[in-house]
Design an enzyme around this catalytic site. Structure first.
Site, PDB file in Angstrom:
ATOM      1  N   ARG A 123       0.892  -1.252  -0.124  1.00 11.38           N
ATOM      2  CA  ARG A 123      -0.131   0.083  -0.186  1.00 11.38           C
ATOM      3  C   ARG A 123       0.751   1.242   0.167  1.00 11.38           C
ATOM      4  O   ARG A 123       1.946   1.370   0.650  1.00 11.38           O
ATOM      5  CB  ARG A 123      -0.831  -0.015   1.291  1.00 11.38           C
ATOM      6  CG  ARG A 123      -2.308   0.395   1.128  1.00 11.38           C
ATOM      7  CD  ARG A 123      -3.142  -0.315   1.952  1.00 11.38           C
ATOM      8  NE  ARG A 123      -2.864  -0.013   3.763  1.00 11.38           N
ATOM      9  CZ  ARG A 123      -3.797  -0.361   4.567  1.00 11.38           C
ATOM     10  NH1 ARG A 123      -5.125  -0.473   4.279  1.00 11.38           N
ATOM     11  NH2 ARG A 123      -3.289  -0.273   5.779  1.00 11.38           N
ATOM     12  N   ARG A 156       2.222   4.370   4.367  1.00 13.87           N
ATOM     13  CA  ARG A 156       1.691   4.662   5.648  1.00 13.87           C
ATOM     14  C   ARG A 156       2.711   4.466   6.833  1.00 13.87           C
ATOM     15  O   ARG A 156       3.224   3.342   6.854  1.00 13.87           O
ATOM     16  CB  ARG A 156       0.385   4.087   5.909  1.00 13.87           C
ATOM     17  CG  ARG A 156      -0.807   4.881   5.294  1.00 13.87           C
ATOM     18  CD  ARG A 156      -2.273   4.290   5.228  1.00 13.87           C
ATOM     19  NE  ARG A 156      -2.334   3.602   6.491  1.00 13.87           N
ATOM     20  CZ  ARG A 156      -3.754   3.057   6.742  1.00 13.87           C
ATOM     21  NH1 ARG A 156      -4.667   2.888   5.833  1.00 13.87           N
ATOM     22  NH2 ARG A 156      -3.756   2.343   7.945  1.00 13.87           N
TER      23      ARG A 156
HETATM   24  P1  AMP Z   1      -7.550   2.571   9.494  1.00 20.21           P
HETATM   25  O1  AMP Z   1      -7.340   3.693   8.515  1.00 20.21           O
HETATM   26  O2  AMP Z   1      -8.961   2.138   9.927  1.00 20.21           O
HETATM   27  O3  AMP Z   1      -6.587   1.302   9.223  1.00 20.21           O
HETATM   28  O4  AMP Z   1      -7.049   3.184  10.972  1.00 20.21           O
HETATM   29  C1  AMP Z   1      -5.700   3.799  11.182  1.00 20.21           C
HETATM   30  C2  AMP Z   1      -5.729   3.750  12.675  1.00 20.21           C
HETATM   31  O5  AMP Z   1      -6.412   4.572  13.263  1.00 20.21           O
HETATM   32  C3  AMP Z   1      -5.728   2.404  13.488  1.00 20.21           C
HETATM   33  O6  AMP Z   1      -4.701   1.493  13.344  1.00 20.21           O
HETATM   34  C4  AMP Z   1      -5.979   3.066  14.909  1.00 20.21           C
HETATM   35  O7  AMP Z   1      -4.612   3.429  15.387  1.00 20.21           O
HETATM   36  C5  AMP Z   1      -6.854   4.054  14.651  1.00 20.21           C
HETATM   37  N1  AMP Z   1      -8.370   3.810  14.519  1.00 20.21           N
HETATM   38  C6  AMP Z   1      -8.792   4.055  13.571  1.00 20.21           C
HETATM   39  N2  AMP Z   1     -10.431   3.611  13.791  1.00 20.21           N
HETATM   40  C7  AMP Z   1     -10.417   3.285  15.137  1.00 20.21           C
HETATM   41  C8  AMP Z   1     -11.429   2.604  16.141  1.00 20.21           C
HETATM   42  N3  AMP Z   1     -12.514   2.394  15.490  1.00 20.21           N
HETATM   43  N4  AMP Z   1     -10.704   2.515  17.129  1.00 20.21           N
HETATM   44  C9  AMP Z   1      -9.578   2.842  17.529  1.00 20.21           C
HETATM   45  N5  AMP Z   1      -8.678   3.160  16.968  1.00 20.21           N
HETATM   46  C10 AMP Z   1      -8.999   3.295  15.594  1.00 20.21           C
END
Ligand code: AMP
Length: 215
Positions: A123, A156
């Protein structure tokens, strides 16, 4: 009005599937991870609170997540409904959500860990405009440069082997009980996330009783 939750491990295509459904049905696509990344890139107070936790691949605290989701949904720009992605990721978040909003369905994208690793490590994201790329399915025309704004493509901060292993472990310990909870209260649709994105989208629509996706 349609209200969906989309769940699946990182790299399962949650964002892509949510977007395909949202564009067609006029749903607002809400990604909690995108909201956090927006704040980190702009150095806001919320960004400072979540940056380190995110970079380590850990979960942001439930209080911050709940207030972020509540504030986002309180904008009420979702006349035809919403699809929320990356949430809930803990039992407490799931309980908060079930108490506050009626959900029509929970879409669960199912993908084996070996395939997750292959996809996530490929990615890339544009450091300027935030557009997503992938060295397997969606390469930039000029290597390392964004097709839209010419910005540099980078990984990322949380897409390292180590952070990914932490996320996979967290995902399995947290997501399985959430799915169980949803199964007792909501309509859960499980879809095999291994095929190409159009096949996965058709499967979602078939199971939700929606018209076919037209490419
Ligand atoms: P994502 O883009 O969904 O992979 O989210 C990236 C990062 O944001 C995750 O690894 C968490 O650190 C944080 N994050 C996103 N959504 C949540 C959630 N619902 N609860 C806790 N941390 C979150």
């Amino acid at each position: 009005m349609r209200k969906y939750v989309i769940m699946g491990v990182q790299g399962s295509g949650k964002g892509t599937q949510a977007m395909l459904l949202a564009d067609d049905l006029d749903l607002v696509h809400i990604s909690v991870g995108d909201i956090f990344r927006w704040h980190v890139q702009r150095h806001t107070k919320l960004g400072a609170q979540v940056r380190r936790v995110m970079a380590a691949g850990e979960l942001v605290g439930d209080d911050l997540v709940e207030s972020t989701v509540r504030d986002r949904l309180a904008v009420h720009d979702w006349n035809y409904g919403f699809i929320i992605d990356g949430f809930p990721r803990s039992r407490r978040q799931a309980e908060f959500f079930l108490e506050s909003y009626d959900i029509d369905a929970v879409l669960h994208l199912d993908l084996p860990d070996s395939e997750v690793r292959r996809r996530v490590l490929a990615r890339r994201i544009c450091s300027r405009c935030g557009l997503d790329y992938n060295l397997i399915f969606h390469r930039a025309k000029v290597e390392g440069r964004c097709d839209v704004c010419g910005g540099e493509l980078v990984s990322r901060e949380d897409d390292t082997e180590e952070a990914l292993a932490t996320r996979l472990r967290e995902y399995h310990t947290k997501a399985d009980p959430i799915l169980e909870l949803f199964r007792t209260k909501e309509f859960v649709v499980t879809v095999d996330a291994r095929p190409d994105k159009v096949t996965v989208q058709q499967d979602i629509r078939k199971q939700l009783g929606l018209p076919e996706y037209r490419v």
